[in-house]
Design a protein around this motif. Sequence first.
Motif, short mmCIF file in Angstrom:
data_model
loop_
_atom_site.label_atom_id
_atom_site.label_comp_id
_atom_site.label_asym_id
_atom_site.label_seq_id
_atom_site.Cartn_x
_atom_site.Cartn_y
_atom_site.Cartn_z
N THR A 18 64.94 -54.52 -54.34
CA THR A 18 65.79 -55.59 -53.79
C THR A 18 64.99 -56.87 -53.59
OG1 THR A 18 67.19 -53.96 -52.68
CG2 THR A 18 67.28 -56.22 -51.86
N ARG A 19 63.78 -56.72 -53.03
CA ARG A 19 62.93 -57.89 -52.79
C ARG A 19 62.51 -58.54 -54.11
NH1 ARG A 19 65.24 -57.25 -48.94
NH2 ARG A 19 64.50 -56.61 -46.89
N LEU A 20 62.21 -57.73 -55.10
CA LEU A 20 61.83 -58.30 -56.41
C LEU A 20 63.01 -59.05 -57.03
CD1 LEU A 20 59.69 -55.41 -57.93
CD2 LEU A 20 58.89 -57.60 -57.06
N ASP A 21 64.22 -58.54 -56.84
CA ASP A 21 65.40 -59.26 -57.32
C ASP A 21 65.52 -60.61 -56.62
OD1 ASP A 21 66.04 -57.20 -59.03
OD2 ASP A 21 67.49 -56.28 -57.66
N ASP A 22 65.24 -60.62 -55.30
CA ASP A 22 65.28 -61.89 -54.56
C ASP A 22 64.24 -62.87 -55.10
OD1 ASP A 22 67.27 -60.85 -52.99
OD2 ASP A 22 65.95 -60.27 -51.34
N VAL A 23 63.03 -62.35 -55.34
CA VAL A 23 61.96 -63.21 -55.88
C VAL A 23 62.36 -63.74 -57.26
CG1 VAL A 23 59.58 -63.22 -56.71
CG2 VAL A 23 60.14 -62.11 -54.56
N ASP A 24 62.94 -62.87 -58.08
CA ASP A 24 63.36 -63.29 -59.41
C ASP A 24 64.42 -64.38 -59.32
OD1 ASP A 24 63.41 -62.82 -62.37
OD2 ASP A 24 65.50 -62.33 -61.92
N SER A 25 65.37 -64.21 -58.38
CA SER A 25 66.41 -65.23 -58.19
C SER A 25 65.79 -66.55 -57.75
CB SER A 25 67.43 -64.75 -57.17
OG SER A 25 68.08 -63.58 -57.61
N ALA A 26 64.82 -66.45 -56.82
CA ALA A 26 64.16 -67.67 -56.33
C ALA A 26 63.38 -68.36 -57.44
CB ALA A 26 63.24 -67.32 -55.17
N GLU A 45 63.68 -73.83 -47.91
CA GLU A 45 64.47 -72.81 -47.21
C GLU A 45 64.41 -71.47 -47.96
OE1 GLU A 45 66.50 -71.13 -44.25
OE2 GLU A 45 65.75 -73.19 -44.28
N ARG A 46 64.48 -71.55 -49.28
CA ARG A 46 64.36 -70.32 -50.07
C ARG A 46 62.99 -69.69 -49.88
NH1 ARG A 46 66.80 -73.39 -54.10
NH2 ARG A 46 64.81 -73.59 -55.22
N ASN A 47 61.95 -70.52 -49.86
CA ASN A 47 60.60 -69.99 -49.68
C ASN A 47 60.43 -69.34 -48.31
OD1 ASN A 47 59.79 -70.74 -52.22
ND2 ASN A 47 58.99 -72.73 -51.57
N ARG A 48 61.03 -69.99 -47.27
CA ARG A 48 60.96 -69.39 -45.94
C ARG A 48 61.67 -68.03 -45.93
NH1 ARG A 48 61.38 -74.77 -43.91
NH2 ARG A 48 63.66 -74.65 -43.93
N ALA A 49 62.82 -67.98 -46.59
CA ALA A 49 63.56 -66.71 -46.65
C ALA A 49 62.74 -65.65 -47.39
CB ALA A 49 64.91 -66.91 -47.32
N LEU A 50 62.08 -66.07 -48.47
CA LEU A 50 61.26 -65.13 -49.22
C LEU A 50 60.09 -64.63 -48.39
CD1 LEU A 50 61.13 -66.63 -52.83
CD2 LEU A 50 62.22 -64.51 -52.11
N ARG A 51 59.46 -65.57 -47.62
CA ARG A 51 58.34 -65.15 -46.77
C ARG A 51 58.83 -64.18 -45.70
NH1 ARG A 51 56.59 -70.55 -47.37
NH2 ARG A 51 57.66 -71.14 -45.43
N THR A 52 60.01 -64.47 -45.14
CA THR A 52 60.56 -63.56 -44.13
C THR A 52 60.81 -62.18 -44.72
OG1 THR A 52 61.60 -65.40 -42.97
CG2 THR A 52 62.45 -63.19 -42.52
N ARG A 53 61.39 -62.15 -45.92
CA ARG A 53 61.66 -60.87 -46.57
C ARG A 53 60.38 -60.16 -46.95
NH1 ARG A 53 66.66 -62.95 -50.43
NH2 ARG A 53 68.21 -63.16 -48.75
N ALA A 54 59.37 -60.95 -47.38
CA ALA A 54 58.09 -60.33 -47.71
C ALA A 54 57.45 -59.71 -46.48
CB ALA A 54 57.15 -61.38 -48.32
N GLN A 55 57.57 -60.42 -45.32
CA GLN A 55 57.04 -59.85 -44.08
C GLN A 55 57.78 -58.58 -43.69
OE1 GLN A 55 57.46 -63.18 -41.46
NE2 GLN A 55 55.61 -64.23 -42.20
N GLU A 56 59.12 -58.58 -43.91
CA GLU A 56 59.90 -57.38 -43.64
C GLU A 56 59.43 -56.23 -44.55
OE1 GLU A 56 63.95 -58.39 -44.22
OE2 GLU A 56 64.11 -59.63 -42.41
N LEU A 57 59.17 -56.58 -45.81
CA LEU A 57 58.70 -55.54 -46.74
C LEU A 57 57.34 -55.00 -46.33
CD1 LEU A 57 59.20 -53.97 -49.34
CD2 LEU A 57 58.15 -55.86 -50.62
N GLU A 58 56.46 -55.90 -45.87
CA GLU A 58 55.15 -55.45 -45.40
C GLU A 58 55.31 -54.49 -44.22
OE1 GLU A 58 52.84 -58.84 -44.46
OE2 GLU A 58 52.53 -59.45 -46.56
#
Length: 426
Positions: A157-165, A238-251
């Motif tokens: 799911t996170r990789l899909d988000d990164v790909d979309s970004a 904003e997208r980058n902040r969301a990605l960082r938040t999701r990356a932190q959640e993944l960590e």
Amino acid sequence: MAENDLRKTVIELETSLQNERERMRSLRRVALRALAVLSAREPDLEGAVHDLTRTIEEDPDDTQCLDRMSARLADTIRQHDQRDAMEGGLLTALQSGLEGFPFLADDLAKVRQAADRGDADLVRRSLTRVFSALEENCGQALAEREQLTEVMGEIRTRLDDVDSALSADHDHSERTRASIRELHNNISGDVSSIKGRVIDITNIDTMRREVVQGLDRVADRVKDFRDTREAELLSALERNRALRTRAQELERQVAGLRDSLSEARDEANRDKLTGLLNRHAFDQRMAGFPADGGPASVIVWDIDHFKHVNDEYGHTSGDRILKAVAEVLVEGVSEPDFVARYGGEEFVMVVHQPLDIARDLADRLRQEVASIAVRAGKKRLNVTISGGITEMRPDAPEGAAFELADKALLAAKRQGRDRIVAVAPA
């Protein structure tokens, strides 16, 4: 016929009858001995052998009864042979199906050796070890697989988000390049228009007005470009902040997975019924056992007549006995000593003591187990255990101490159970 001849004939007949009776007694003794040997070697035939033996002893002249009993014994032997053939086929199929698991190789070899010797009790114990090891390893693998599947789904799911970004950033970059080209062309057009109009105008005020209007158009174009780029930049931030938040959640999820896997491994190393270490954990500890850790001894335990308890009183009573014995054993050791449930009704213990001291400890634990009584329905069952013990040697091959202690355990069971047999390593 003369009287002397008649007397002689009678004597001969009596002698012949006496000889025949003696032969029958001899044959009966031979038959009884053969039946005793058969009963000892094949316990499953005991019922049919007993009935035929009793008939031979009590009424050997009842030929019809002898025929029935012997026919029954013959049928029982045929059924026994058919069952042996079926069991042999099942063992072969079992080995063939499980030979792809290296951690079962030693136990499967012991099953076959016990079957070749016709030792039913050893076959049962070896099969119990096989299925216990299989259950432990498969249970741990399934638990880890479930955890990994869950986290891999999150990662996808996170990789899909990164790909979309990344796709959005790529589109943004393309739009930016196109906007820059458009701005450049528009400004160039505006400048060219100003230059053309200035050349034809002779009035200074008119020229100033045309230049100002042209420069205003350029300024408006630059402002529109800047506002658009700022909006897109804010969107990208904003997208980058969301990605960082999701990356932190993944960590955090990955860290949680590590903790969960650690807990799952610890749980997989525990026997679910008794809470003791299981065979897998015991094997791991033995593989890493320090060679310079001082004297240590291995004790292999087996609950006496446990199969009879399960068959007679049910598995619930058997589980109570396993828990009660496990409690006595675990209270008898302290770190760095440890005890594990090896499989079925077998336990194994490592104590950091030389053989003589460990032997005294084992006998004390045996007596403590013998003093407990476990409820089975309306009855209370007394429990006994047998133990085999040997001292570990740092230069011995891996597993040698356990094998020797296991053989000592078998000797204890053959000697009558409820005892400890200690064997010094060669």
